[in-house]
Design an enzyme around this catalytic site. Structure first.
Site, short mmCIF file in Angstrom:
data_model
loop_
_atom_site.label_atom_id
_atom_site.label_comp_id
_atom_site.label_asym_id
_atom_site.label_seq_id
_atom_site.Cartn_x
_atom_site.Cartn_y
_atom_site.Cartn_z
N SER A 324 46.61 38.35 45.37
CA SER A 324 45.21 38.47 45.79
C SER A 324 44.30 37.72 44.81
O SER A 324 43.36 37.03 45.21
CB SER A 324 44.81 39.94 45.86
OG SER A 324 43.43 40.04 46.07
N TRP A 327 44.70 34.14 45.48
CA TRP A 327 44.04 33.78 46.75
C TRP A 327 42.57 33.42 46.50
O TRP A 327 42.02 32.54 47.14
CB TRP A 327 44.12 34.97 47.71
CG TRP A 327 43.41 34.76 49.02
CD1 TRP A 327 43.95 34.24 50.15
CD2 TRP A 327 42.05 35.06 49.33
NE1 TRP A 327 43.00 34.19 51.16
CE2 TRP A 327 41.82 34.68 50.67
CE3 TRP A 327 40.99 35.59 48.61
CZ2 TRP A 327 40.59 34.84 51.30
CZ3 TRP A 327 39.76 35.75 49.23
CH2 TRP A 327 39.56 35.37 50.56
N HIS A 328 41.97 34.11 45.53
CA HIS A 328 40.55 33.87 45.26
C HIS A 328 40.29 32.50 44.65
O HIS A 328 39.19 31.98 44.77
CB HIS A 328 39.98 34.96 44.37
CG HIS A 328 39.68 36.23 45.12
ND1 HIS A 328 40.64 37.16 45.40
CD2 HIS A 328 38.54 36.69 45.67
CE1 HIS A 328 40.10 38.15 46.08
NE2 HIS A 328 38.83 37.89 46.28
N GLY A 329 41.28 31.96 43.96
CA GLY A 329 41.04 30.64 43.40
C GLY A 329 42.19 30.17 42.55
O GLY A 329 42.97 30.98 42.04
N PHE A 495 36.21 30.33 48.49
CA PHE A 495 37.58 30.81 48.66
C PHE A 495 38.11 30.42 50.03
O PHE A 495 39.18 30.76 50.40
CB PHE A 495 37.64 32.33 48.48
CG PHE A 495 37.02 32.76 47.17
CD1 PHE A 495 37.23 32.02 46.01
CD2 PHE A 495 36.24 33.89 47.09
CE1 PHE A 495 36.66 32.40 44.82
CE2 PHE A 495 35.67 34.28 45.90
CZ PHE A 495 35.88 33.54 44.76
#
Lengths: 495, 435
Positions: A324, A327-329, A495
């Site tokens: 996770s 996933w954000h960056g 994102f």
């Protein structure tokens, strides 16, 4: 096209008006065209990427259905199709979002091993909302495979599911079984539904423009010069940043929800009063709900979830939080942020028996308001601490921020007016605090099952109109907008 | 069912109107205070003005509408704005005559350049807001903005001034905000004085102006012809212009063009006999109160004579302007008192250097003329400064009768001034000391 731009102010009424004026049969085509136009306002050529992802997952749905019909006993073919769809889409995501990150890290590892390796630079512009629409498209492939939804044969309808403009660039990431059938429903105009939708949009704009963008002024001032602003400045900035992100993203989600509702569609509520949570675990069940649901359904459960013992459960939780974060960056600090939250959740579960015993010994009851408040504050502070990594865009910088926060002693700045010198004067600072109080009051009511918008809409006309007028004027007068404001700056767009 | 739909539509329309009114009210409340005050009197006036003045700050500082009312009975408003190019002035006139059609228009063409304005030029943009933000939202305003700005990317901030002003709530202080400005009628009081040497008009020949340089000059003439409003052009005294041969030559061309059409053109920068360069300038481009009074009186006399002004006015117009005059005089007295309290005799003498008063000046300390820098203004007022520099001296204007008695104290201050009206009623007494 940002939701808080003049362009959207023109685009949205036209999209709605034409949608309801057109015959039912061609409304989806209009929405599809409007959605692609909406996306192409950022970068027209990336509409091809959106379409490619759409087409691959659309095809995967048909193929899964086809091989199932042809070879009902051989699940391997269907699995291969799912794998193919995931590989292609994750390759796209990886190329546009993580290629540079990966190559930089490979180069760094080789450098540490003493090997000079020249890797080509991947310098591509990150398509807006790529993580959101690819995750939504993949959820469809998986849902068809799990037979939770039938394969969609109408390419246009499916394309609209992936590209539906209210939730295209920053979610909520919808499950196909929730959203896809809605494109086959008939939506007649309903004034009551439109009123509620507009009220939700107004609340979203209030969160974004009055709170998030105001808090950002202070937060940016501190983070841009941490050498000067240490100690309590960073503490205040870290706490404000949590509310900035919350209001920025939940504001966006509200606008998405409201816009969809005006058009007659129901989207998932992405936030459920997270700051009322009493543990980090509960916090994450209330924060970015659609993404966490995605990870739960398509990562945590396939990994075994909590079915294979506690140790495996904690490992799975940790994997989900790390992914996770990623996933954000494509920056390690996001991974650390995810990892920290994983540690908080797991530690919370591990220490629960001890905490329960201590609470019993000192006669603390969880339902008592002061206890709830203390637990919520601790939860928020833990999350705020982790968010230093989220804001810092680099682990070494985050560590510098924490060091500055811990080593500098300047509690006096909380009382001597120094806080008013960082872009927000006293009146603006007080307004920010008042707006946060309004937000918290709304969230507490929500936590207790009362929806403020529902309450407003049930009142008599003068009260309804007064509330709407106050909301509009608050956005117009107190919102951060106009000359010199970057209207594209929704945090989650990146994102 | 149909009835409910109609009712719902009605509610939506009423609510939208409510929102529009609320936003318009908010916009007016938050608009820049000086800008709001500047034009509030114009929009508050229901009867047609006799004269409207347009142009740049040179016009804004050069003509006092309340003096025109007091001395000539002319109702007027000074619509000029800082750094306003002729292109913007044209649109100011278009907008203004939609609201209030005057009997005569006076346009200063000192700043005759009329290129478009780039959004990147911050100072120009700031002044442009002052010129445009007071205008009510309309299609015509939109056309003006499109015509004035180089690119229309930033047009929204002009069409919706709230874009600029919405965040002023944190500096808003209702107590400092008058509803309207009954005193100045759009003008600006410049009281301080700078001394300059006389500058001759530096070119007699005409320069050929580019088409774009004449475009808005012509368009103003055409607009006035179309609207049947007599038009008068002026060039206010300015050393920036008279010292620049190119500027002078261009203005010569405009004057020649206006002359060929029989349109009055007052080039006060060239025909400057009435202007004293040592007493009438606030800075190189702007007149102070003394200079402005001279221009105001010249224009007042001319307008009365040429256009049969003042027009017959309704009682309520006269009453309103009489009230405004009272407020103006009270405000002027406040200015006098402030100057006296600050011991600024130069500013005081600049203000009383008018044709409609008589005064007595007693100089008890000859050194005060140099200490206070008042020698030029005293000369302008008729004082024999050579005599005054030799010892105690009293100067009286021609209207002061011989029976006038000096009732000052035994040890008078360095400079004493008695101001009378034409009926010998004492209006004011001022004392200035040399410390």
């Amino acid at each position: 096209m940002a939701f808080n731009s003049v362009d959207f102010l023109i685009f949205f009424p036209i999209a709605v008006l034409v949608y309801y004026v057109l015959p039912q049969k061609i409304r989806n085509y209009w929405l599809l065209a409007a959605s692609y136009y909406f996306y192409m306002c950022w970068n027209a050529k990336y509409a091809l990427l959106l379409f490619f992802s759409t087409f691959v997952t659309y095809l995967s749905g048909l193929l899964i259905e086809g091989v199932r019909r042809k070879y009902p006993r051989r699940t391997g073919w269907a699995k291969a199709v799912v794998a193919g769809s995931f590989l292609i889409n994750l390759f796209l995501l990886g190329y546009f979002k993580y290629a540079g990150f990966l190559l930089d890290n490979v180069q760094s590892v080789f450098r540490r091993l003493g090997i000079a390796l020249s890797v080509p630079r991947v310098d591509v512009l990150l398509p807006v909302g790529i993580s959101f629409f690819i995750f939504q498209a993949l959820s469809y492939t998986m849902d068809v495979y799990r037979e939770e939804v039938a394969a969609e044969h109408n390419l246009f309808r499916y394309a609209l599911f992936v590209s539906f403009f209210p939730q295209l660039v920053a979610g909520p990431i919808e499950r196909s079984k929730d959203l896809l059938p809605q494109f086959s429903e008939k939506h007649d105009f309903s004034l009551d539904r439109a009123k509620e939708g507009l009220l939700i949009m107004g609340w979203g704009l209030f969160l974004k423009m009055v709170i998030a963008d105001r808090a950002a002024i202070f937060v940016d001032a501190v983070y841009n010069d941490i050498a000067t602003y240490g100690g309590m400045y960073i503490v205040v900035a870290a706490i404000l940043f949590v509310f900035q992100v919350y209001c920025d993203f939940s504001g966006y989600s509200c606008i998405a929800l409201g816009a969809a509702q005006v058009l007659g569609f129901r989207l998932t509520e992405n936030f459920e009063a997270p700051f009322c949570a009493v543990s980090v675990g509960e916090f994450w069940r209330r924060w970015h709900i659609s993404l966490n649901r995605w990870f739960t359904q398509y990562l945590y459960i396939p990994l075994g979830g909590n079915r294979k013992g506690k140790l495996r459960k904690y490992c799975n939780q940790m994997v989900v939080f790390l992914v996770s974060g990623l996933w954000h960056g494509a920056v390690w600090s996001y991974v650390v942020w995810g990892g920290l939250n994983g540690i908080f959740v797991i530690t919370g579960e591990l220490t629960r028996p001890i905490r329960d015993r201590i609470k019993a010994a000192i006669h603390w009851r969880d339902e008592a308001v002061p206890v709830h408040v203390v637990r919520s504050v601790i939860t928020t502070l833990l999350f705020a601490f982790s968010m230093i990594f989220f804001r810092s865009q680099g682990t070494s910088f985050a560590i510098r921020v924490i060091r500055q926060m811990v080593t500098v002693r300047n509690a006096g700045i909380l009382f001597d007016g120094s806080l008013y010198t960082l872009g927000l004067n006293q009146r603006n600072f007080v307004l920010l605090l008042l707006a946060l109080c309004v937000l918290m009051a709304a969230d507490i009511l929500r936590y207790r099952g009362v929806k403020v918008r529902g309450w407003i809409l049930e009142r008599c006309l003068p009260i309804r109109w007064a509330c709407a007028l106050v909301l509009i004027l608050a956005i117009v007068v107190f919102g951060i907008w106009g000359v010199g404001y970057d209207k594209t700056a929704f945090i989650y767009f990146q994102f | 069912m149909m009835k409910k739909k109609i009712l719902d539509c009605g509610k939506v329309v009423v609510f939208v109107l409510l929102v529009v009114f609320a936003l318009e009210g908010t916009s007016r409340l938050l608009m820049a205070q000086d800008n709001y005050i500047k034009y509030s009197g114009f929009y508050a006036e229901k009867e047609p003005f006799d004269v409207l003045f347009f142009g740049s700050s040179r016009m804004m500082d050069g003509v006092y509408p309340m003096e025109l009312w007091e001395n000539y009975g002319i109702t007027s408003y000074n619509m000029a704005q800082h750094c306003e190019r002729l292109r913007i002035t044209y649109w100011q006139i278009v907008q203004a005559i939609r609201v209030n059609k005057p009997r005569v228009i006076v346009v200063d063409v000192s700043i005759h350049e009329d290129g478009k304005i780039s959004a990147a030029d911050e100072s120009e943009v700031s002044f442009l807001h002052q010129s445009l933000d007071h205008m009510p939202t309309s299609l015509s305003k939109y056309r003006a903005i499109r015509d004035i700005l180089e690119d229309d990317v930033d047009a929204f901030e002009y069409i919706v001034p709230l874009t600029m002003y919405h965040n002023r709530w944190d500096t808003l202080d209702e107590a400092e905000r008058p509803e309207q400005d009954p005193v100045l009628k759009g003008t600006e009081y410049r009281i301080a004085t700078q001394f300059f040497e006389h500058s001759d008009w530096s070119a007699e020949e005409c320069a050929s102006l580019e088409e774009y340089e004449m475009e808005y000059f012509r368009r103003i003439i055409e607009l006035c012809e179309k609207e049947k409003i007599p038009c008068v052009f002026t060039v206010m005294p300015s050393l920036w212009i008279s010292e620049d041969p190119q500027e002078c030559a261009k203005i010569n061309s405009m004057e020649a063009y206006a002359g060929s059409l029989g349109i009055p053109f007052f080039n006060f920068a060239k025909e400057d006999e009435m202007i004293n360069y040592q007493t009438d300038f606030y800075d190189k481009s702007h007149l102070n109160a003394s200079g402005a009074m001279k221009i105001t009186n010249i224009l007042g006399a001319y307008l009365c004579e040429q256009y049969d002004l003042p027009a017959a006015k309704k009682d309520r117009t006269t009453k309103k302007w009489m009230e405004a005059e009272e407020a103006y005089l009270a405000s002027r007295r406040e200015v006098y008192e402030a100057i006296k309290a600050d011991n600024y005799p130069l500013d005081y003498l600049t203000l009383i250097n008018r044709d409609d008063v008589e005064y007595v000046i007693q100089i008890s300390d000859p050194d005060c003329m140099d200490l206070f820098w008042i020698r030029p203004i005293l000369q302008e007022m008729g004082v024999d400064t050579e005599r005054a520099s030799r010892g105690e001296y009293i100067y009286r204007t021609a209207g002061i009768p011989d029976s006038w008695v000096n009732n000052s104290a035994e040890n008078p201050p360095a400079l004493t001034v008695w101001v009378y009206d034409k009926n010998m009623e004492l209006l004011d007494t001022a004392y200035f000391v040399t410390q």
